[in-house]
Write a protein that holds these residues in place. Structure first.
Motif, PDB file in Angstrom:
ATOM      1  N   ARG A  92      15.398   3.441   7.812  1.00  0.00           N
ATOM      2  CA  ARG A  92      15.222   3.380   6.360  1.00  0.00           C
ATOM      3  C   ARG A  92      14.004   2.557   5.956  1.00  0.00           C
ATOM      4  N   ALA A  93      13.742   1.487   6.685  1.00  0.00           N
ATOM      5  CA  ALA A  93      12.660   0.569   6.317  1.00  0.00           C
ATOM      6  C   ALA A  93      11.924   0.163   7.589  1.00  0.00           C
ATOM      7  N   TRP A  94      10.904   0.926   7.952  1.00  0.00           N
ATOM      8  CA  TRP A  94      10.206   0.712   9.226  1.00  0.00           C
ATOM      9  C   TRP A  94       9.542  -0.656   9.307  1.00  0.00           C
ATOM     10  N   LEU A  98       3.680  -7.342   2.513  1.00  0.00           N
ATOM     11  CA  LEU A  98       4.261  -6.644   3.670  1.00  0.00           C
ATOM     12  C   LEU A  98       5.694  -6.199   3.408  1.00  0.00           C
ATOM     13  N   GLY A  99       6.085  -6.181   2.168  1.00  0.00           N
ATOM     14  CA  GLY A  99       7.420  -5.735   1.818  1.00  0.00           C
ATOM     15  C   GLY A  99       8.451  -6.852   1.912  1.00  0.00           C
ATOM     16  N   TRP A 154       0.810  -1.218   0.000  1.00  0.00           N
ATOM     17  CA  TRP A 154       0.000   0.000   0.000  1.00  0.00           C
ATOM     18  C   TRP A 154       0.847   1.272   0.000  1.00  0.00           C
ATOM     19  N   GLN A 155       2.167   1.122   0.119  1.00  0.00           N
ATOM     20  CA  GLN A 155       3.052   2.273   0.144  1.00  0.00           C
ATOM     21  C   GLN A 155       3.637   2.503  -1.245  1.00  0.00           C
ATOM     22  N   SER A 156       4.027   3.734  -1.531  1.00  0.00           N
ATOM     23  CA  SER A 156       4.589   4.061  -2.835  1.00  0.00           C
ATOM     24  C   SER A 156       5.833   3.210  -3.105  1.00  0.00           C
ATOM     25  N   GLY A 157       5.855   2.567  -4.257  1.00  0.00           N
ATOM     26  CA  GLY A 157       6.973   1.699  -4.617  1.00  0.00           C
ATOM     27  C   GLY A 157       6.782   0.261  -4.227  1.00  0.00           C
ATOM     28  N   GLY A 158       5.667  -0.034  -3.532  1.00  0.00           N
ATOM     29  CA  GLY A 158       5.411  -1.398  -3.110  1.00  0.00           C
ATOM     30  C   GLY A 158       4.781  -2.235  -4.204  1.00  0.00           C
TER      31      GLY A 158
END
Length: 299
Positions: free
Chosen positions: A262-264, A79-80, A69-73
């Motif tokens: 950088r990556a929460w 969940l990345g 749901w995040q930009s670039g995902g």
């Protein structure tokens, strides 16, 4: 008389189960915790068929990919991904299997050993009881995580050794609880009747007394399950538990520490998994206590 007594005995157990569920469901937090635990157990049992990717497979083109749901995902990695390009959702699901396995094994070892030692302490002569309880007091005098760290340092860092260490640390709680329950039950008339009837020591311990001591032990087992998961995650975070690339939640947190700014997501999701699981099991343990302890039942 025989025709009426047999159905009463058959219906006794369903009545107890209905009574248990009646008091358990009055605690809404416990019911929510139970459903979360059911989902956790389902993921642990069927994880390999649910996970979208192999938990250890690295996708070099998708390193530190943000959630979908995040930009670039990408929805290929809901969940990345972590710093090595591994799918976070798959690793969390696989981590549930390890956490569930840790909880089951630790509780089984700690409870079985603690119940046996507690029964021996309750039935043994006073000097034997005193020796056993002083040993348990010495173990309880050490901070549990510190003692587990020392034991793992002696045995060597691994998930198996971490489970053994946690089980040893938790065992005194079962010993003290079982002994206290046994000492209380020994004063009751049914134990005296069993002695007069000629029941042997083993029958008194395991058939007559132990079933009446199970209620607090079940509650302790539920709480120990969450403690085992939390301690295993702590040992994994410190590098003394499961070793990389094992997707254990504490190990995942340790691997992601330097990427927290950088990556929460690489830190947040494993931490939330530990938090939600431990909280759900503790809530379920409170419900078990309310349902099994006669003193807490409302008329």
């Amino acid at each position: 008389m025989a025709d009426t007594s047999v159905p009463a005995q058959v219906e006794q157990r369903p009545d107890r189960l209905r009574e248990f569920w009646f008091y358990f469901r009055e605690n809404r937090g416990a019911v929510i915790g139970l459903w979360i635990f059911v989902v956790f157990a389902f993921l642990a049992l069927f994880g390999p068929w649910i996970a979208p990717h192999d938990a250890t497979l690295q996708y070099r083109e998708a390193i530190l990919k943000p959630p979908a749901w995040q930009s670039g995902g990408s929805w290929s990695y809901p969940l990345g991904t972590d710093p090595l390009g591994r799918d976070m959702l798959s690793r969390l699901i696989e981590g549930a299997r390890y956490s569930f396995f840790v909880g089951v094994i630790v509780v089984s070892i700690a409870a079985s050993g603690g119940i046996i030692v507690g029964l021996i302490a309750g039935f043994a002569p006073k000097w034997v009881d005193a020796v056993i309880m002083r040993i348990m007091d010495i173990v309880l005098a050490f901070p549990s995580l510190l003692l587990a760290l020392v034991l793992v340092a002696v045995l060597g860092p691994s998930l198996v050794n971490a489970m053994i260490a946690i089980a040893i640390v938790l065992q005194p709680h079962y010993v003290r609880l079982t002994r206290a329950s046994v000492m209380s039950e020994l004063q009751k008339d049914y134990v005296t009747s069993a002695r007069v009837a000629g029941a042997g020591m083993l029958r008194l311990m395991f058939i007559t007394v132990l079933p009446n001591c199970l209620a607090p032990i079940i509650v302790q087992a539920a709480l120990s399950f969450s403690t085992a998961i939390l301690d295993a995650a702590a040992l994994g975070f410190l590098g003394m538990g499961a070793q990389p690339p094992t997707p254990e939640w504490g190990t995942m947190l340790a691997e992601a520490r330097e990427f927290i700014l950088r990556a929460w997501w690489v830190v947040t999701f494993p931490g939330l998994a530990i938090l939600v699981t431990v909280l759900a099991i503790n809530l379920m343990g409170d419900g078990l206590r309310d349902a099994l302890d006669p003193k807490l039942k409302r008329s």
